[in-house]
Design a protein around this motif. Structure first.
Motif: not given
Lengths: 455, 455
Positions: B355-383
């Motif tokens: 159960w905890f392994a499943g939760l850990r996997q989810e957290l890893a995936i979602t942090v990775a998803l968030g990091a992927t979005l940075l490529g779009v969001v950070v330049p827009a935020a800078f602008w």
């Protein structure tokens, strides 16, 4: 206290099995597994490490093993199959039901598929080749061709003798297919009907045409929908000349429906493409099926940021109005979700008039819901920011509820009218659209209040 | 082009039927309806005005009418039934399958139920009384009691004769129930097995115990789950002494599963209690089932407003940070929905470790998803707001994605472990919780940046 006999204590059995596997105690493992129904043994695979699957399989007698194999997910099947010796593979493939066999082999990669085909006897190889001619996802790929077929001038007595000879070879022995002299499909006879008739009745007198049949290139979804709609046990698949190619059984259709429901849930939840097996998917595949929708939501969110940037002077003049944002976003997004969830599994009404009536009803309901919320939100707004904020809340909450209802009802109804899965308008897209719409209304209201000198 | 023979052009037929009903052209209406399968005629009811239902029903021959009635929703049945004469009611009730009859009568109000019971013959009245003794939603209410029962010392020849006599009276004639000398349930024999045996074989040699049975007070959900898990055609319902009370058939279980899936979709979408039939529900009922969840979301939204009020000085010092709000709310809420949708239909892994392994996997995936979005969001935020806003975006987007993942994975897994429907953590609650968590993180980051003198 309600009771289930049979079934099993899933956690308990899985824990005991794991312990025996770790101790490599094959004899007691075999004793524990032997009386379990195949479906239960298959469930255990999800709870033991992958390296132990082959050991669990090898303690089973070969017939039991093939039944268990039929209950496994395709990815579990492939990994287990990869660990077996050629002799074990041959024994397993010889015992799989014909349609399971074709389903399994079709999903192997090309070299593995060629090797597996060589392990089949001539009859089964020809059978699998016939199914593989049809595209994945079609009725032709899903059907079973091992059907008992008889001309309609044959008698019940002849049919009974043939069933006895065929038993074990034809999967759908509960139903006979009857054909005309020219080979065209002429109806079905169930064993139930056969049991009630004397030996001399001809099949022509008993054969009943089913309410629907399909061609081999019809989709599995369509086939499943027809089986369910008409409560049929089998759906005939016919070729262009009206000859029977095979039958789709209702339990295969049930599996298709299950997979479709899971897919709809995933799409509804913004996971696209849907994940076939969550327990078997790796993290990269899971992330890949989610990033597209999130990116879309992020971009729509940036449009919201743009709106805020335009409205910054008004916001600075009435900074308390910000307090309303969490509330109106919660209302708009969640009304959209509720509305979409209600319409997702409801057949679309025939005719444009009924369609607009449905939309109007939704709008009336959502405005009424928004108005109900005012009893909570307006006093809170007055307490936080005075009469200006209370007025803003009174205007915005019902408006934003209506915006949510419009998005939530409009998108799925529109998709369904276009013949698409209404779940494609997943909740992430719906809530994000509703949120940006609510943000736009919020800023419009701010501009309006500023122009009127209120606030 | 794939083809469906049979089936029907739904819109076209409905339009033609409506026109004939409006013209009161009973003869041509009867001709049009007569060849249609009962399931199709039942579908038409949703598309014609309620006042015309009774006319549509009356053009049908009485047997066809009873079959159509079985395919209608309960609310449609009740309204139609209310329009019939006592003679028509009696004819209809006499032709309904026994379990449909009990289901229909159980849902009538008390006086209507008493009147309907009087219209039944003695045998069917006793049968309905037996079923009504069991609570709604239990296996005892769902089962059919019209089962062919034989002692296990009887022969195949005797069984065949009995089946011929019983045909038409017993609903589940495809399966015989076999009992021991003391009356205890001793297994099932399918017609398929019967067809393969000579007249002199005893049933004792053929009867097979099914992988599971239930008591009458087990839930319909449990019964449906067992039928599906074991791919059974019928599930025996036993009393405390192990005697057979009745059988639950797989098509009844399929209807239960369908209703449960719709209920799960409604709960997942924050409609609670679920609406039984969206097409038949009135606006007040629809609104009532949605207001509770919305009110909860509104209150959580007010908590967000409170957070904003506390952080107002920091917001005023760095007003550009507001631009991030639409983006981080979109990310947190939608990651929560995606995660919940993935886990809703996945069996919970056995054991806390998995159960905890499943939760850990989810957290890893979602942090990775968030990091992927940075490529779009950070330049827009800078602008939009310079390096301070870009830094804030870089910190907040992955954090908020993780917060969404935690809410989306944690809530359904927790509910499932508690034995509850994971859909109870509906998307409205999940997104609103995730949004407020994201808002909290946003304000914490603002306070932190202000303390460090950034921005």
């Amino acid at each position: 206290m309600s009771r289930v006999w049979g079934g099993w204590g899933r956690d308990g059995t899985a824990v005991a099995l794991r312990a025996l596997l770790e101790r490599r105690d094959w004899r007691r493992l075999a004793e524990l597994v032997e009386p379990l129904p195949p479906a239960d043994v298959a469930s255990v695979f999800a709870d033991v490490p992958e390296v132990d699957w082959v050991f669990l399989y090898k303690v089973l007698p070969v017939d039991h093993g093939a039944e268990v194999f039929s209950y496994l997910h395709q990815q579990q099947r492939e990994r287990l199959f990869g660990e077996l010796t050629p002799q074990e593979r041959e024994a397993l493939l010889a015992r799989l039901p014909a349609d399971d066999l074709a389903f399994f082999i079709a999903r192997l990669d090309a070299p593995e598929r060629a090797r597996s085909m060589q392990l089949l006897d001539k009859r089964r190889r020809a059978h699998v080749r016939r199914l593989l001619r049809h595209a994945p996802g079609t009725a032709g790929r899903l059907m079973t061709t091992e059907v008992i077929r008889l001309r309609r001038d044959r008698t019940v007595g002849e049919a009974r003798r043939l069933i006895r000879d065929m038993a074990g070879r034809a999967e759908t022995v509960e139903t006979l297919a009857v054909s005309a002299a020219d080979g065209a499909f002429a109806g079905l006879v169930t064993l139930e009907v056969l049991a009630l008739e004397g030996d001399d009745t001809t099949l022509a007198a008993l054969a009943a045409l089913p309410p629907a049949t399909v061609s081999a290139d019809a989709s599995c979804e369509e086939a499943a929908r027809l089986l369910k709609h008409y409560d049929m046990l089998v759906l005939p698949v016919l070729d262009d000349n009206g000859r029977l190619l095979g039958l789709i059984t209702s339990d295969d259709a049930l599996d298709v429906m299950e997979a479709l429901t899971t897919r709809s849930f995933h799409h509804f939840g913004g996971v696209w493409p849907a994940v076939a097996s969550v327990r078997m998917a790796d993290s990269v595949a899971m992330a890949r099926s989610r990033v597209g929708v999130l990116l879309g939501c992020g971009l729509i969110g940036l449009a919201g940021a743009g709106l805020l940037a335009v409205a910054l002077p008004y916001l600075q003049a009435f900074v308390y109005s910000l307090f309303l944002l969490p509330v109106i976003l919660a209302v708009a997004g969640n009304v959209a979700i509720q509305t979409a969830a209600l319409h997702l599994r409801t057949p679309v009404p025939a005719g444009a008039r009924a369609w607009f009536a449905g939309l109007r009803q939704e709008l009336a309901i959502t405005v009424a819901l928004g108005a109900t919320l005012l009893g909570v939100v307006v006093p809170a707004a007055f307490w936080l920011g005075g009469s200006g904020l209370a007025l803003l809340a009174g205007i915005l909450v019902p408006l934003c509820a209506a915006a949510g209802g419009l998005v939530g009802a409009g998108a799925p109804l529109l998709l369904r009218r276009l013949g698409l899965d209404p779940a494609f308008a997943g909740t992430p897209m719906l809530t994000t659209l509703a949120d940006v719409l609510a943000l736009g209304l919020f800023l419009l209201a701010l501009v309006g209040m500023s122009a009127l000198g209120v606030g």
